[in-house]
Design a protein around this motif. Sequence first.
Motif, PDB file in Angstrom:
ATOM      1  N   THR A 236       3.356  -3.424 -13.159  1.00 38.27           N
ATOM      2  CA  THR A 236       3.905  -4.765 -13.400  1.00 38.27           C
ATOM      3  C   THR A 236       5.063  -4.694 -14.385  1.00 38.27           C
ATOM      4  O   THR A 236       6.128  -5.279 -14.161  1.00 38.27           O
TER       5      THR A 236
ATOM      6  N   LYS B  68       3.039 -12.709  -7.737  1.00 39.55           N
ATOM      7  CA  LYS B  68       1.880 -12.579  -6.852  1.00 39.55           C
ATOM      8  C   LYS B  68       1.179 -11.236  -7.049  1.00 39.55           C
ATOM      9  O   LYS B  68      -0.044 -11.158  -7.177  1.00 39.55           O
ATOM     10  N   TYR B  69       1.972 -10.168  -7.098  1.00 37.43           N
ATOM     11  CA  TYR B  69       1.382  -8.841  -7.308  1.00 37.43           C
ATOM     12  C   TYR B  69       0.666  -8.788  -8.656  1.00 37.43           C
ATOM     13  O   TYR B  69      -0.481  -8.320  -8.751  1.00 37.43           O
TER      14      TYR B  69
ATOM     15  N   ASP C 103      -2.575 -10.808  -8.691  1.00 41.15           N
ATOM     16  CA  ASP C 103      -3.599 -10.141  -7.875  1.00 41.15           C
ATOM     17  C   ASP C 103      -4.230  -8.983  -8.636  1.00 41.15           C
ATOM     18  O   ASP C 103      -5.458  -8.801  -8.613  1.00 41.15           O
ATOM     19  N   VAL C 104      -3.408  -8.215  -9.327  1.00 40.70           N
ATOM     20  CA  VAL C 104      -3.907  -7.073 -10.087  1.00 40.70           C
ATOM     21  C   VAL C 104      -4.749  -7.539 -11.272  1.00 40.70           C
ATOM     22  O   VAL C 104      -5.773  -6.928 -11.602  1.00 40.70           O
TER      23      VAL C 104
ATOM     24  N   LYS D  67      -6.511  -3.669  -6.718  1.00 41.99           N
ATOM     25  CA  LYS D  67      -5.314  -4.006  -5.941  1.00 41.99           C
ATOM     26  C   LYS D  67      -4.043  -3.426  -6.556  1.00 41.99           C
ATOM     27  O   LYS D  67      -2.950  -3.604  -6.012  1.00 41.99           O
ATOM     28  N   SER D  68      -4.199  -2.742  -7.677  1.00 35.20           N
ATOM     29  CA  SER D  68      -3.045  -2.082  -8.287  1.00 35.20           C
ATOM     30  C   SER D  68      -2.558  -0.955  -7.402  1.00 35.20           C
ATOM     31  O   SER D  68      -3.348  -0.226  -6.800  1.00 35.20           O
ATOM     32  N   ILE D  69      -1.263  -0.780  -7.321  1.00 30.80           N
ATOM     33  CA  ILE D  69      -0.669   0.305  -6.549  1.00 30.80           C
ATOM     34  C   ILE D  69      -1.052   1.652  -7.143  1.00 30.80           C
ATOM     35  O   ILE D  69      -0.973   2.695  -6.482  1.00 30.80           O
TER      36      ILE D  69
ATOM     37  N   PHE E  14       5.706   0.957  -4.122  1.00 33.68           N
ATOM     38  CA  PHE E  14       5.778  -0.360  -4.752  1.00 33.68           C
ATOM     39  C   PHE E  14       7.182  -0.940  -4.667  1.00 33.68           C
ATOM     40  O   PHE E  14       7.377  -2.112  -4.301  1.00 33.68           O
TER      41      PHE E  14
ATOM     42  N   ARG F 152       8.267  -2.125  -1.258  1.00 30.53           N
ATOM     43  CA  ARG F 152       7.564  -3.369  -0.919  1.00 30.53           C
ATOM     44  C   ARG F 152       8.298  -4.562  -1.526  1.00 30.53           C
ATOM     45  O   ARG F 152       8.370  -5.640  -0.922  1.00 30.53           O
ATOM     46  N   MET F 153       8.853  -4.376  -2.715  1.00 32.30           N
ATOM     47  CA  MET F 153       9.510  -5.469  -3.422  1.00 32.30           C
ATOM     48  C   MET F 153      10.953  -5.695  -2.979  1.00 32.30           C
ATOM     49  O   MET F 153      11.406  -6.834  -2.856  1.00 32.30           O
TER      50      MET F 153
END
Length: 517
Positions: free
Chosen positions: A160, A221-222, A225-226, A232-234, A492, A495-496
């Motif tokens: 994050t 959102k990520y 969620d984490v 759910k962390s990468i 990650f 994805r972003m």
Amino acid sequence: MGKKKSNMLSAYTIVFIFLIITAALTWFVPTSVVVNNDGIKEVIYNASLDANGEIIRNAGFNPAGIWDVIMAPITGFEKSSQVGAAILLAGSFLGIMNYVGALDAGIGQLLKKHTGTSLIALLMFVFAVFGTVFGLWEEIPAFSIVIVPLFVLAGYDIMTGLGVLFVGATIGNMASIVNPFSTGAAIGAINNPDLSLGSGIFLRIVIFVVLYLIGTIMMIKYANDVKKDKTKSILNGLSDINSSVHEEKQLPEFTKARFWSIVVFIVIIIALILGYMPWYQIKLGDGKTLQDIVNAPIYFISNIPFIGNLTGLKHMTPFGDWYFGEFAFVFLLGSILIGFINKMPEKDFVREFANGAKDLLGVVLVLAVANGISVLMGSKTYGISVTFVYWIQNALQGIPAWAFSIAVILAYMGIGLFLQSTSGVAGITMPILGAVAIALFSTSKIGAIGGQILLISAFTMGINFMSAVYPSATVMGTISLYNVPYDRYLKFTLRMILPLIIVGAFILSISQYIGLI
């Protein structure tokens, strides 16, 4: 810092290799010229001009020798002098800001007042602004020492904190509203006197706002969620991650002097936006333009006896007409003001001012060599550059603007695999593609300038997208601080930022149809 070391050559060497390749091409590629027949420009292939300006057909080659190769960067340095001055003085300003601790203290003040979602949105905006104004990237490892432990302590994961930094900076760099190292270098390399940092600024502001909103929503959102579910962390499943919480950097106190230093920085950002915004394009009913309204206070003060002469505002470039000289001016003035505000001793100020400029001297030198390439290639009207334009123009004949934008973005993503210097890439490619844009769009709705604006934004998107995923010293050095594997970082980041490049390309594709250019 990084455990992985790149075996790639330095930007200097790569650009100089391109310079030598360009010199070699002059032995095999014929020169061509652009002529103006009754207002219609025409390329005459394999031609040159004599001393009287008469066309010499079947002119053949104009080979460059050792003298020309060594002299080219020197001439290129002269051509890029204004851009170089702007870059060096921006570096001096940042050096002074870092020395007095204003940036770190300002971020620390944000952290005291905001947590969770609002903190992510604010810091994403801060780093996006840093990216779009001065190309934040190499400074990321230093910022991460503050940002990453902060988010870990707040209940998020390391990614994050890294995402706020890297995705935020990438958003700013992809838009590059007034970034001298991307947009500025591209404009300087194109060398079109009708282009300035104000050209296309509205389009770039729209791109910045849209990408910031999308990127921030995905980042929030990520992170949330984490925070709710650590699995759910990468980085889930990795055991040797270093959060560096125990090494959390102590932020300097937010003193009154540092507060006013931040105010100066904010005023500089506002001044740059005012200076480069093309106000003259907004017509008013009485025959005036919005530029007259924006500059009214300046005009008023300049006409006051004595005060007008003392301030020198009579000679000030109006807002809307600024160029690189004015960019350099505000950073020089800002450096002086911050020195006084923080009561810096003269020796300390001079030392840090010079050190800040020294940190960015490499960018200026790369730009000089890159401009040397355009010297060997010729101008917009003569040389092998015109020949390449002739060939590329034939290959791209009739291509619509939206297809041109996408093709350029993809091209620069590919180029970014081999060369990471935005200023170097601009110097190598813009002399050719800038002329191609003129040829392709001169008779279109947006015109030649509009075509070059599209080109510049496609360039900043493509090359800065690749910077975010390429295993450079900045990326590898930062993630190695926290033992984050590159493959997890890459997963990650893609994805972003893949949605960002897709949305950015779409905006460019429709920009001419919705009045953004």
